[in-house]
Enzyme design. Structure first.
Site, mmCIF file in Angstrom:
data_model
loop_
_atom_site.group_PDB
_atom_site.id
_atom_site.type_symbol
_atom_site.label_atom_id
_atom_site.label_comp_id
_atom_site.label_asym_id
_atom_site.label_seq_id
_atom_site.Cartn_x
_atom_site.Cartn_y
_atom_site.Cartn_z
ATOM 1 N NE ARG A 120 -17.605 29.575 -24.329
ATOM 2 C CZ ARG A 120 -16.625 28.661 -24.340
ATOM 3 N NH1 ARG A 120 -15.390 29.001 -24.020
ATOM 4 N NH2 ARG A 120 -16.885 27.414 -24.665
ATOM 5 C CE1 TYR A 152 -19.042 23.263 -22.979
ATOM 6 C CE2 TYR A 152 -16.966 24.306 -22.428
ATOM 7 C CZ TYR A 152 -17.663 23.197 -22.841
ATOM 8 O OH TYR A 152 -17.005 22.022 -23.114
ATOM 9 C CG HIS A 176 -19.680 22.225 -27.118
ATOM 10 N ND1 HIS A 176 -19.438 22.876 -28.307
ATOM 11 C CD2 HIS A 176 -18.628 22.534 -26.301
ATOM 12 C CE1 HIS A 176 -18.283 23.540 -28.218
ATOM 13 N NE2 HIS A 176 -17.776 23.356 -27.027
ATOM 14 C CG ASP A 245 -13.949 22.851 -29.671
ATOM 15 O OD1 ASP A 245 -13.941 23.964 -29.114
ATOM 16 O OD2 ASP A 245 -13.590 21.806 -29.096
HETATM 17 C C1 0GY Z 1 -14.526 24.549 -25.983
HETATM 18 C C2 0GY Z 1 -14.398 23.629 -24.856
HETATM 19 C C3 0GY Z 1 -13.507 23.673 -23.842
HETATM 20 C C4 0GY Z 1 -12.675 24.760 -23.528
HETATM 21 C C5 0GY Z 1 -13.008 26.071 -23.635
HETATM 22 O O1 0GY Z 1 -12.704 28.311 -23.236
HETATM 23 C C6 0GY Z 1 -12.214 27.191 -23.146
HETATM 24 O O2 0GY Z 1 -11.117 26.974 -22.624
HETATM 25 O O3 0GY Z 1 -14.138 26.433 -24.185
HETATM 26 C C7 0GY Z 1 -13.425 22.502 -22.955
HETATM 27 O O4 0GY Z 1 -12.358 22.261 -22.376
HETATM 28 O O5 0GY Z 1 -14.425 21.765 -22.847
HETATM 29 O O6 0GY Z 1 -15.639 24.839 -26.401
HETATM 30 O O7 0GY Z 1 -13.502 25.006 -26.484
#
Ligand code: 0GY
Length: 290
Positions: A120, A152, A176, A245
């Site tokens: 990721r 992301y 997302h 999630d």
């Molecule tokens: C998600 C979204 C979030 C956090 C993380 O790795 C993470 O800390 O992905 C977020 O805060 O938007 O997909 O879990």
């Protein structure tokens, strides 16, 4: 750093919707337990423990069969908690790691043996200190066969990331949907831009996830999310994934009921055929292809 936070529902409802046999929750995390798996010194949030036993109990409660555990930013590049959860899953979980791009080929191979099938790349400034595109591309070129990249980002940097994503030599999964403003509707600027990205290469996938994050202002039952996302799933049915999630990092002020999240599935994938692709066939291709 604040006190350790809880971002998951204490008593999620039983969903009305029943997922098909073999259904995969393709986006979830574990936190700790901290005593065995300390959080990263660079973590931007410090959660309470949410370990594999809790995750697997939720999986069963929601009617799912398998999990894809995505390394959360609070654990940095030490994937021990994710690997431990996969090892405890009795072959019912696989994972996505976050790695230092300088990771050795031997360590990548060890991650593969531990059930990891992707890495990721996180571009959210509130979650990570830096996102070095060149170094990300270096490691993307060295991934074990069959792996992919999960990325992301938020909609405001999609244009900037286009050349980077075009250069990734393996399939790309967008978390997302790149966080579009779903209140713009299915034909809004953000969804149009995301569709252009999907049209730019056939091996970009997306997670039709997080109504709680993307439709925060309206809230449950997240009608704007359903309205904007159902056409995307209908038009790209072979590239859509779904996940809870859980444990919903950073959602402590608007904790979603996981049962209600599952009940969104027939609203974005109304037919049994679409649901099977979203929950079984598509994630199986990416995570259980060997
Ligand atoms: C998600 C979204 C979030 C956090 C993380 O790795 C993470 O800390 O992905 C977020 O805060 O938007 O997909 O879990």
């Amino acid at each position: 750093m604040n006190d350790r936070i809880v971002s998951w529902h204490p008593n999620p409802s039983k969903p009305r919707y029943r997922p098909p046999p073999g259904a995969i929750d393709a986006h979830c995390h574990v936190f700790g337990p901290m005593a065995r798996f300390p959080f990263s010194p660079k973590a931007k949030y410090l959660p309470q423990d949410a370990g594999p036993e809790m995750l697997f109990a939720l999986r069963d409660h929601l009617g799912f069969s398998r999990n894809v555990i995505v390394q959360a930013s609070c654990h940095g590049t030490d994937n021990a908690a994710t690997l431990d959860a996969i090892a405890r899953s009795e072959a019912r979980a696989r994972g996505v790691a976050v790695v230092d791009p300088a990771i050795s080929d031997a360590d990548l191979a060890a991650l593969h043996r531990g059930g990891i099938r992707g890495v990721r790349f996180n571009f959210l400034k509130r979650l990570v200190d830096d996102a070095p595109k060149d170094r990300f591309l270096d490691v993307a070129r060295r991934l074990p066969p069959g792996w992919h990249v999960v990325i992301y980002f938020e909609a405001d940097i999609l244009e900037e990331l286009r050349p980077f994503m075009a250069a990734i030599p393996v399939p790309v999964v967008v978390d997302h949907m790149g966080r579009p403003d779903v209140t713009q509707g299915p034909d809004g600027a953000d969804m149009k831009a995301f569709r252009r990205l999907l049209d730019s290469r056939p091996d970009i996938w997306f997670k039709a996830t997080c109504p709680d994050r993307l439709d925060l202002a309206n809230g449950d039952p997240w009608n704007a999310f359903a309205h904007a996302v159902a056409p995307l799933v209908a038009d790209y049915p072979d590239r859509a994934l779904w996940g809870t999630d859980w444990p919903h990092p950073n959602m402590e002020k608007a904790i979603p009921d996981d049962g209600h999240l599952v009940d969104m599935i027939p609203r974005i994938a109304p037919t049994a055929e679409l649901q099977h692709k979203l929950l079984v066939a598509n994630p199986t291709k990416l995570y259980w292809n060997d």
